[in-house]
Design a protein around this motif. Structure first.
Motif, short mmCIF file in Angstrom:
data_model
loop_
_atom_site.label_atom_id
_atom_site.label_comp_id
_atom_site.label_asym_id
_atom_site.label_seq_id
_atom_site.Cartn_x
_atom_site.Cartn_y
_atom_site.Cartn_z
N GLN A 4 -0.97 5.73 5.04
CA GLN A 4 -1.43 4.55 4.56
C GLN A 4 -0.70 3.43 5.53
OE1 GLN A 4 0.54 6.05 2.39
NE2 GLN A 4 -1.16 7.41 1.62
N TRP B 41 -6.23 4.19 5.41
CA TRP B 41 -5.59 5.31 4.66
C TRP B 41 -6.29 6.39 4.95
CZ3 TRP B 41 -8.58 1.55 2.34
CH2 TRP B 41 -9.48 2.14 1.56
N GLU C 183 1.07 5.58 -2.15
CA GLU C 183 0.35 6.52 -2.61
C GLU C 183 1.24 7.15 -3.52
OE1 GLU C 183 1.73 10.67 -0.09
OE2 GLU C 183 0.73 9.14 1.16
N ILE D 16 0.75 -1.18 0.03
CA ILE D 16 0.10 -0.10 -0.20
C ILE D 16 0.75 1.39 -0.08
CG2 ILE D 16 -0.12 0.22 2.57
CD1 ILE D 16 -3.20 0.93 1.98
N TYR E 207 -2.61 0.88 -4.05
CA TYR E 207 -1.97 -0.52 -3.88
C TYR E 207 -1.49 -1.24 -4.78
CZ TYR E 207 -6.00 -3.26 -4.93
OH TYR E 207 -6.83 -4.08 -5.58
N THR F 9 -4.22 7.42 -2.70
CA THR F 9 -3.71 6.36 -1.84
C THR F 9 -4.15 5.11 -3.06
OG1 THR F 9 -4.48 6.95 0.28
CG2 THR F 9 -4.38 4.45 -0.31
N ALA G 237 -3.90 12.05 -0.13
CA ALA G 237 -3.76 11.01 0.49
C ALA G 237 -2.49 11.54 1.33
CB ALA G 237 -3.06 9.99 -0.24
#
Length: 352
Positions: A206, A219, A174, A172, A187, A185, A203
């Motif tokens: 996370q 997040w 950004e 995860i 992944y 955000t 973002a």
């Protein structure tokens, strides 16, 4: 702190940058040593450290700033991911195993290690490094020291957390295209990118964890001009759940799972109290850990049986700097005396 680092990275500038409700921060450390070992990783002053049952172990050298961002305890081995500044002023991503350091980057370009996951003899570390010949950070992870690049050179991106389920690698983080003003955000699953948020909010943080065959993401997004945050979490990439506790600022930094219960550690504000309060949320319901007048922050959470441990820090009072501390079931215990600014970024509780 971690969120400051992330924000700074995405804008090309690196910033390294509680008492409990009944003033429990002055209590001695709890008598854990007969049953449980408490590990906490972070820094004091500008030096990476970890503490085992309150006893400090220095990781970084005295010649360059360093920080410990994540930790795994596997049997008798203690793994810690972080960074250290070399003689040329570059940030070197590295990890320590039982105090012995291994560099992940060569020190010619700034790089950071943000999270670590150990599976058998394999060590996975998530972070980012400046792309060759660029000013942009590439999100990547290292498996046993070998880098896997996750993003192109034309984006600003970081990898905040990493975990495995079987052979699947989840990361995860950004990212931000260079023509965007806000980051989102995202992944990666086995290197394949997917977004968790959009550009309507920025973002800011996370984290992730796994429990059995389930993966959990958490997040934050800054949603107004006051930099107040909203926090979402998701199980197995399902519909995101918004934590809504009636306050305008909910900033989650860490997630843990115990059975059917989901815990998120972080901070926020409440009522007319001007201090930022350390908190955690159990299935969305808040538990307040501090009440001022100093601000306090929960940065990491772990659950052992029915005990809830939160690692973080509180601002200093008078002439003191920030104090690294943790909370066990709401009671606060200090690891440092405030002579130097200190914090805990990761806490782990292990049965003996």
């Amino acid at each position: 702190m971690k969120k400051q680092i992330q924000t700074a990275l995405l804008f090309l500038t690196v910033i390294i940058s509680f008492s409990a409700c009944k003033k429990k921060s002055e209590e001695p450390l709890p008598p854990e040593t007969n049953r449980v070992d408490i590990y906490a990783a972070g820094r004091e002053g500008n030096v990476a450290k970890y503490w085992k049952n309150g006893n400090p172990v220095t990781l970084g050298s005295s010649t360059g700033s360093s920080d410990a961002n994540a930790m795994v305890v596997s049997g008798a081995d203690v793994y810690i991911a972080g960074h250290e500044v070399n003689a040329s002023g570059k940030y070197v991503a590295k990890y320590w195993k039982n105090g012995q350091s291994t560099s992940l980057s060569d020190g010619t370009r700034d790089a950071f290690a943000n999270d670590i996951f150990v599976q058998g003899s394999d060590v996975y570390i998530a972070g980012q490094e400046i792309a060759p010949g660029r000013l942009t950070y590439q999100a990547k992870y290292w498996k046993n020291g070998i880098p896997v690049v996750l993003t192109a050179e034309t984006q600003q991106a970081i990898a905040s957390g990493i975990a495995l389920i079987g052979n699947d690698v989840y990361v995860i983080g950004e990212r931000r295209n260079l023509d965007w003003t806000t980051s989102i955000t995202c992944y990666w699953k086995n290197g394949q990118l997917a977004d968790l948020s959009d550009r309507s909010k920025t973002a800011v943080d996370q984290a992730m964890t796994v429990s059995g065959n389930d993966v959990y993401f958490v997040w934050c997004e800054a949603y107004n001009s006051f930099s107040q945050s909203q926090t979402h979490y998701s199980k197995n990439l399902g519909t995101p759940v918004l934590i809504s506790d009636g306050t305008p600022d909910v900033r989650g930094n860490s997630i843990a799972v115990n059975g059917n219960d989901i815990y998120i550690a972080g901070s926020g504000t409440i009522g007319s109290n001007n201090a930022i309060l350390a908190k955690y949320w159990k299935n969305g319901s808040p538990v307040i850990l501090s009440n001022g007048p100093e601000s306090a922050f929960g940065l990491s959470i772990t659950i052992l049986d029915t005990d809830v441990y939160i690692g973080g820090y509180r601002d200093g009072t008078g002439t003191s700097d920030g104090v690294a501390q943790y909370w066990k079931n709401g009671s606060a215990f200090s690891l440092t005396n405030g002579a130097q600014a200190a914090l805990i970024r990761k806490i782990v509780a292990v049965k003996k």
